[in-house]
Design a protein around this motif. Structure first.
Motif, short mmCIF file in Angstrom:
data_model
loop_
_atom_site.label_atom_id
_atom_site.label_comp_id
_atom_site.label_asym_id
_atom_site.label_seq_id
_atom_site.Cartn_x
_atom_site.Cartn_y
_atom_site.Cartn_z
N GLY A 1 2.17 -0.91 -6.87
CA GLY A 1 2.24 -0.39 -5.52
C GLY A 1 2.94 -1.32 -4.54
O GLY A 1 3.66 -2.24 -4.92
N ASN A 2 2.70 -1.08 -3.25
CA ASN A 2 3.44 -1.76 -2.19
C ASN A 2 2.74 -2.99 -1.63
O ASN A 2 3.33 -3.71 -0.84
N SER A 3 1.49 -3.22 -2.01
CA SER A 3 0.79 -4.42 -1.56
C SER A 3 1.41 -5.64 -2.24
O SER A 3 2.02 -5.52 -3.30
N ILE B 1 -4.02 0.86 -5.83
CA ILE B 1 -3.79 1.81 -4.75
C ILE B 1 -4.09 1.10 -3.45
O ILE B 1 -5.20 0.60 -3.24
N ALA B 2 -3.12 1.01 -2.56
CA ALA B 2 -3.32 0.38 -1.26
C ALA B 2 -3.43 1.47 -0.20
O ALA B 2 -2.47 2.18 0.09
N ARG C 1 -5.54 -2.26 5.50
CA ARG C 1 -5.03 -1.87 4.18
C ARG C 1 -6.09 -2.27 3.16
O ARG C 1 -6.37 -3.43 2.96
N ILE C 2 -6.68 -1.26 2.54
CA ILE C 2 -7.75 -1.48 1.56
C ILE C 2 -7.14 -1.28 0.18
O ILE C 2 -6.68 -0.19 -0.16
N GLN C 3 -7.14 -2.33 -0.63
CA GLN C 3 -6.51 -2.23 -1.96
C GLN C 3 -7.57 -2.10 -3.05
O GLN C 3 -8.49 -2.89 -3.15
N PHE C 4 -7.41 -1.06 -3.86
CA PHE C 4 -8.24 -0.83 -5.03
C PHE C 4 -7.46 -1.25 -6.27
O PHE C 4 -6.26 -0.92 -6.38
N ARG D 1 -9.09 -6.42 -2.12
CA ARG D 1 -8.68 -7.07 -0.88
C ARG D 1 -8.68 -6.06 0.25
O ARG D 1 -8.46 -4.85 0.04
N ILE D 2 -8.97 -6.55 1.45
CA ILE D 2 -8.87 -5.75 2.67
C ILE D 2 -8.07 -6.57 3.67
O ILE D 2 -8.49 -7.67 4.08
#
Length: 419
Positions: free
Chosen positions: A34-36, A45-46, A320-323, A337-338
């Motif tokens: 993804g883009n993170s 998934i961000a 931005r919450i990243q799973f 990460r958040i």
């Protein structure tokens, strides 16, 4: 004979080795990071979220062209959202909180207490790159069924997925599941509001609710949210987020409903992250047991309040919450990460979404002194419930660009092209 036998055996062994090699050579693992700027697992998934799109006349009048126009040119809100674009581009799925219903194109319009705002707000949300919007709020019923239908149809025409208030009972039962445009997996999105400002919808299914403990509908609201989360996972959602819309305003701490409702939702185990809006102020981030809760994101855009004590209305938080996990494999996913950025509703005297962290090219939002004071104030609030700074980071695009200068944001994809 021995020579032939030896030759045959060698040939057989060679073919056998090739066959074994073919069987045991693993296929390369396809990753979707993804883009993170980083991803610690096979897939990520961000999710980009922020607070209310809250429009009063004192805000929308700055963006009007011909307010009576019915062709989509009555207002142009693109400049209001423009600074948000690089943050959305460094996320995978971006979700807005649509606080109010919208008017017919050309009006009439109205603001507080019964909202009916220009529909061009939805157009601008699509232009900046929002993939989806939630709209289960205390103002959802301001214009009754007609207002819900207008918002639903306009967002759909703009290619924005949505959930929260509904035209039909059938729609109300469907969970929103969004494919990450960058391939990382699927996100389920649920929402609910504690209040309709004393009003009652014609049918309870028309607005997703999360009524407080003690209300006779409280338990059924929780059960409906959990049932939607389970349905989303049955439809392939790797992670599920729920957006809570509160009603107590201008609090720097989460109120009793927010805490009890978020903890009760977390205890069901149905949700990977819980986040909120409605308080019109920045509030803390908490890890409760194994669930991250972002209590209040404030306002994404809004008119300036000059009422003493209500200045917090003029700020917000975008997160931005990243799973991270493995697509299609339950049990592998977690929030790793958040990233959060404090924001202002103005930039140098003009209404603009503005990151207080100083990453924008046109100087400070208000002034160096005011920006620094508000950044420090929001920082203190964010970590006031002990959020781990190894997971929860203040988001600065300039730092991110230096850490990964080679990585270019992957393009955002809308579910439908704007007509």
């Amino acid at each position: 004979m021995r020579s032939h036998s030896a030759s045959t055996t060698a040939s057989d062994n060679a073919e056998s080795n090739v066959a074994v090699s073919r069987k045991t050579t693993p296929k390369p693992v396809t990753t979707h990071h993804g883009n993170s700027p980083d991803c610690p697992d096979q897939d990520c998934i961000a999710l980009f979220v922020n607070g209310d799109l809250l429009f009063h006349e004192g805000l929308w009048e700055h963006f009007q062209n011909n307010p009576s126009a019915t062709d989509g040119t009555a207002f142009n809100f693109d400049p209001l959202f423009a600074n948000m674009k690089p943050y959305i581009q460094r996320s995978d799925i971006s979700v807005c909180e649509f606080e109010t219903p919208i008017a017919p194109r050309g009006g009439p319009y109205s603001a507080y207490p019964i909202f009916n705002i220009p529909p061009e707000v939805a157009d601008a949300a699509a232009h900046v790159g929002y993939n989806a919007c939630t709209h289960g709020t205390n103002h959802s019923w301001d214009q009754g069924s007609a207002g819900i239908a207008r918002l639903w149809d306009t967002l759909a025409a703009d290619g924005i997925a949505q959930t929260g208030s509904y035209k039909t009972e059938e729609d109300s039962k469907k969970p929103l599941v969004i494919n990450s445009p960058t391939g990382g997996g699927k996100l389920g999105l649920i929402t609910g509001t504690v209040s309709l400002n004393g009003m009652t919808a014609d049918h309870d299914w028309q607005v997703d609710r999360l009524r407080e403990a003690g209300d006779p509908n409280h338990e059924s609201d929780i059960q409906k949210a959990v049932a939607k989360a389970k349905a989303a996972r049955q439809q392939g959602a790797d992670v599920v987020a729920i957006a809570m819309h509160s009603v107590q305003e201008y609090l720097t701490k989460a109120d009793s409903w927010q805490i009890s409702e978020a903890h009760e939702l977390a205890d069901t185990g149905a949700f990977d992250v819980i986040y909120g809006a409605g308080c019109h102020c920045a509030q803390p981030i908490e890890k409760y047991h194994n669930t991250w809760i972002v209590y209040g994101l404030g306002n994404a855009v809004t008119v300036t309040s000059y009422i003493p004590g209500n200045e917090v209305n003029n700020q917000g938080v975008s997160a931005r919450i990243q799973f991270a996990g493995k697509r299609g494999k339950p049990g592998t996913w977690r929030v790793n990460r958040i990233d959060w950025v404090p924001t202002a509703n103005m930039q140098q005297g003009q209404y603009r979404w503005c990151p207080i962290s100083g990453d924008h090219p046109d100087g400070y939002c208000w002034s160096q002194q005011t920006d620094t004071q508000q950044e420090q104030r929001i920082n203190t609030i964010i970590y006031s419930l002990g959020a781990d700074s190894n997971v929860v980071h203040e988001w600065r695009l300039s730092d991110e660009q230096q850490q990964s200068p080679q990585k270019q944001p992957q393009p955002q994809q809308q579910t439908q092209q704007k007509k």
